[in-house]
Design an enzyme around this catalytic site. Sequence first.
Site, PDB file in Angstrom:
ATOM      1  N   ASP A 481       0.902  -1.219  -0.071  1.00 43.45           N
ATOM      2  CA  ASP A 481       0.090  -0.030  -0.130  1.00 43.45           C
ATOM      3  C   ASP A 481       0.939   1.289  -0.109  1.00 43.45           C
ATOM      4  O   ASP A 481       0.633   2.265  -0.689  1.00 43.45           O
ATOM      5  CB  ASP A 481      -1.123   0.010   1.106  1.00 43.45           C
ATOM      6  CG  ASP A 481      -0.164  -0.146   2.567  1.00 43.45           C
ATOM      7  OD1 ASP A 481       0.945  -0.633   2.617  1.00 43.45           O
ATOM      8  OD2 ASP A 481      -0.623   0.394   3.548  1.00 43.45           O
ATOM      9  N   ARG A 485       5.583   4.438   6.043  1.00 44.70           N
ATOM     10  CA  ARG A 485       5.015   4.382   7.458  1.00 44.70           C
ATOM     11  C   ARG A 485       5.081   3.100   7.944  1.00 44.70           C
ATOM     12  O   ARG A 485       5.410   2.000   7.405  1.00 44.70           O
ATOM     13  CB  ARG A 485       3.553   5.111   7.672  1.00 44.70           C
ATOM     14  CG  ARG A 485       2.566   4.222   6.669  1.00 44.70           C
ATOM     15  CD  ARG A 485       1.358   5.083   6.829  1.00 44.70           C
ATOM     16  NE  ARG A 485      -0.083   4.380   6.286  1.00 44.70           N
ATOM     17  CZ  ARG A 485      -0.867   4.856   5.436  1.00 44.70           C
ATOM     18  NH1 ARG A 485      -0.880   6.035   5.249  1.00 44.70           N
ATOM     19  NH2 ARG A 485      -1.817   4.115   5.104  1.00 44.70           N
ATOM     20  N   GLU A 487       3.444   0.317   8.142  1.00 44.44           N
ATOM     21  CA  GLU A 487       2.703  -0.514   7.444  1.00 44.44           C
ATOM     22  C   GLU A 487       3.112  -1.200   6.414  1.00 44.44           C
ATOM     23  O   GLU A 487       3.698  -2.656   6.504  1.00 44.44           O
ATOM     24  CB  GLU A 487       1.399   0.348   6.861  1.00 44.44           C
ATOM     25  CG  GLU A 487       0.249  -0.560   6.612  1.00 44.44           C
ATOM     26  CD  GLU A 487      -1.042   0.468   6.561  1.00 44.44           C
ATOM     27  OE1 GLU A 487      -1.839  -0.138   5.863  1.00 44.44           O
ATOM     28  OE2 GLU A 487      -1.009   1.762   6.623  1.00 44.44           O
ATOM     29  N   ASP A 494      -5.923  -2.612  -2.743  1.00 42.51           N
ATOM     30  CA  ASP A 494      -4.804  -1.875  -3.394  1.00 42.51           C
ATOM     31  C   ASP A 494      -4.497  -2.294  -4.920  1.00 42.51           C
ATOM     32  O   ASP A 494      -4.786  -1.922  -5.975  1.00 42.51           O
ATOM     33  CB  ASP A 494      -3.756  -1.335  -2.711  1.00 42.51           C
ATOM     34  CG  ASP A 494      -4.201  -0.599  -1.472  1.00 42.51           C
ATOM     35  OD1 ASP A 494      -4.934  -1.281  -0.589  1.00 42.51           O
ATOM     36  OD2 ASP A 494      -3.659   0.480  -1.150  1.00 42.51           O
ATOM     37  N   TRP A 548     -11.577  -6.337  -1.565  1.00 44.65           N
ATOM     38  CA  TRP A 548      -9.937  -6.519  -1.045  1.00 44.65           C
ATOM     39  C   TRP A 548     -10.101  -7.853  -1.411  1.00 44.65           C
ATOM     40  O   TRP A 548      -9.206  -8.438  -1.914  1.00 44.65           O
ATOM     41  CB  TRP A 548     -10.073  -6.069   0.370  1.00 44.65           C
ATOM     42  CG  TRP A 548      -9.587  -4.754   0.583  1.00 44.65           C
ATOM     43  CD1 TRP A 548      -8.255  -4.312   0.871  1.00 44.65           C
ATOM     44  CD2 TRP A 548     -10.249  -3.540   0.340  1.00 44.65           C
ATOM     45  NE1 TRP A 548      -8.151  -2.987   1.234  1.00 44.65           N
ATOM     46  CE2 TRP A 548      -9.294  -2.266   0.647  1.00 44.65           C
ATOM     47  CE3 TRP A 548     -11.610  -3.070   0.050  1.00 44.65           C
ATOM     48  CZ2 TRP A 548      -9.720  -1.004   0.407  1.00 44.65           C
ATOM     49  CZ3 TRP A 548     -11.912  -1.771   0.263  1.00 44.65           C
ATOM     50  CH2 TRP A 548     -11.056  -0.865   0.178  1.00 44.65           C
ATOM     51  N   GLU A 760      -2.155   8.875  -1.408  1.00 45.75           N
ATOM     52  CA  GLU A 760      -3.091   7.956  -1.035  1.00 45.75           C
ATOM     53  C   GLU A 760      -4.640   8.633  -0.894  1.00 45.75           C
ATOM     54  O   GLU A 760      -5.622   8.258  -0.913  1.00 45.75           O
ATOM     55  CB  GLU A 760      -2.779   7.749   0.663  1.00 45.75           C
ATOM     56  CG  GLU A 760      -3.816   6.702   1.329  1.00 45.75           C
ATOM     57  CD  GLU A 760      -3.338   6.435   2.767  1.00 45.75           C
ATOM     58  OE1 GLU A 760      -3.922   5.184   3.399  1.00 45.75           O
ATOM     59  OE2 GLU A 760      -2.324   7.243   3.234  1.00 45.75           O
TER      60      GLU A 760
END
Length: 908
Positions: A481, A485, A487, A494, A548, A760
């Site tokens: 993604d 950060r 993540e 995505d 997703w 984003e």
Amino acid sequence: MKKIICLLSLLLVITGIYANVSLYDLRTEYKINPIGLDTKKPELSWKIASTINNQEQTAYQIVVASGLKKLSPGKADLWDSKKVASSQSIYIRYDGAPLTSKQQCWWKVRVWDKDGNVSEWSEPATFETGMFSPDDWQAEWIKTVLKFPGYSYPSPYLRKEFTLSKTVKSARLYCTSRGLYEFYLNGQKVGDQVFTPGYTSYEKRLQYQVYDVTTLLKPKANAAGVILGNGWYRVFNPNNRPMQEIQDLEVLAQLEITFTDGSTRIITTDNSWKSSTGGILQSELFNGETYDARLYPDGWDNPGFDDSKWEGVVVTKSTKNNLVGSISEPVRKTEEIKPVKVMKTPKGETVFDMGQNMVGWSRLKVNAPAGTVVTLRHAEILDQQGNFYTENLRGVKQEEVYTCKGGTTEIFEPLFTFHGYRYVEVEGYPGEMTTDMITGIVIHSDLDITGSFSCNNKLINQLQHNILWGQKGNFLDVPTDCPQRNERLGWTGDIQIFAPTACFNMNAASFLTKWLKDLAADQHPDGKVPHVVPDLLRYLGRGGAAGWADAALIVPWNIYLNYGNRTILEEQYESMKAWVDFMDNDANDNKLRKSAADQLGDWLSYISARPFNPGAITDKDLLADAYFYHSTDILAKTASLLGKTEDAIKYDGLKKKIRESYAKEYITSNGRLSSNTQTAYVTALSFGLMPEEFEENAARRLADNVNGFGHITTGFLGTADLCHVLTKYGYLAEAYKLLYRQEYPSWLYPVKKGATTIWERWDGIKEDGSFQNPSMNSFNHYAYGAVGDWLYKVVAGINPDTEETGYKRIMLKPLPYGEMNHVRAEHESPYGKIASEWTITDGKIQWTVTIPVNTKANVFVPSTGKELKENGKAVPDVQVHEDCKLPYHFLCTEKGSGKYTFKTELAF
């Protein structure tokens, strides 16, 4: 008789009756001369070039041999396909003698052209198999005996010396690790890959790599060494706690050497190795590396090094049953970027501007006294005042702390961390800071760049640049993604959204295939698909979100459409079926999903502060049922394609029930959706959920919505198909209106704000210069870059056929409109380069197309006239295709391979 054959062969050479084709780009399993293939029946492909138009293959012959000297008809000891009447030139499955582990094979091919003339043989290609059985591994898993306090510890260094008394003919290194590794032989790093063994669902699928190390070995004394790092295996969040179970770093390596006299020797990881630590005091994926150059053990990876003070290793019982060969192209250093300037911020920080939001790390070049500590911090953006901004990193440090050895110029690069950044703050250096101190090292999965798009609009060209760089930064062994950060996860939604664009920009087939195998591995027993793959969030038990989890079907289907390889559907079929069955079990008797729990909806859709128009929130239940239908539709088509007749009938019936219930639940008697949003209409029309009698009305409502807002309102789930749906139903002006818009929200708004990747959020930087919520505000997030698919397919007009997939048949159909008067796009398909370039001048369009050998194209030339010229000559019997929804019609013709220039009237 032999004399006659020789004379005929000589005559063929003299008169040139060989086919007017040449063969190039021979590939095995998408790769050029791969080693370590984890399949016993690899697929072979090639491309064909020709100087004449309308050329195609009518037959082929492949020979495969165990040695180059045997590589000819009559001698090939592994496989001779003989002459096969077929136009297939991609994914020919090997069908020869059974292959064994670690077997090297040579192959070549020749083809017959449209006139029945045979080509010359291609240049030889090779492939080499990997380990087919855990029993092939004689090596043992080892780890250092050293014990470290806390969660994060220095990188272990492991080494072993050995002596070779014979001349080496060839050598292969088979290696993997629990964690990340870099392997060294006699002072040189093995291979050019980074972040090996890659990111997978480790306990189920752990990749190994194979290297040709023949040239790295020396007569007599040799030394092998390994450095280990945490990587994805031991991931820590900002409070320094592990995100998964703490596990020790281990390595498994097997060096197999063949000597010129035919004998062999195998050197493995075992209890004879020694271990210690070195300069890497701390190495974490999110926070960065701490390195003390004074502690680096010079010569540790060379023979003769004094390791008497090093400790031993521990042999562990870690399994080898989960080891698999590498599928995707590896992560590599792909390019270097120099800073565009060095600046002082209002706070007094020294900051280097790389000019591009990138993913990788900074190479540091310094000359300072011993003990000098230089700190590098990385960030995507500067704040409103021009100061270094890290709040959106959510506590991640993204820093390197380097302690100088002193006495000379020192160059430092971290080994086991990466950053998403444009700006580098340097602190602690006592000398003058100049641009030659820092070099940005760009890394990503080293996939072939296969697409390009440009036009006369500079902002749209920058948008395409941003889409590609967003893909580079987030295709780092898994489709992430974001890269900055805490993540950096393989969010399924995505990539589901972005996959069609990804397949234009890069040869993403093997990359996505590898990721899908992990999706299947991490899929829950009941069929639920986790939010992220590999499932690092499995301790939360989350998954099953519409749009997703449907990546389980949408991504393999897009691989099939773009690359024409049905193997991906065969391999993923059970996973695809399991997800649809999960939704079916979750549905009520009317085949509407009962639970909207854990649904993520139309993520980050437009929200307004205006009370009379609060935004565009689409009902999660509506989206869940729309994707239930869409995935079931794909599954039914897949089952039919694979000859699974009972399943095809079953799921075709299921999708019809879903469609009926969807209409009753969400569509009024006038064709209005219960969620009157752009995303609701886009999904209904794109997926085929709208009853035919309501389609035009629904499309008008969508266009009215766009015109009413004056801009896009979709989140992740609606963005990819919005312009496609508007175009399909004749609202080309609205689609281009969205593309051209420069104000918030739009694709060009971030470009105007200086973006070099996709954001984003539509308003990552607000109109007043302030930032969106820092807890979720990445400036490198490719989802909204899904508009790239529309640029290629609609603006440039390059489309794969849905029946003859992989561009075996191409639909070339550009739809010009508005201020754009020049477009050029290229795509390197499995058959070769497809190109489309059109220019509109003085009421006429000139369009040049390139069609690869062994394909055909349906060509739709936009026109407001009736005459079509091809290469200056009128095209006879041209068909006119009227479309009352567009300001022009199409002059249609079919073409085989070649380069053609068309010209006709086009004034609108």
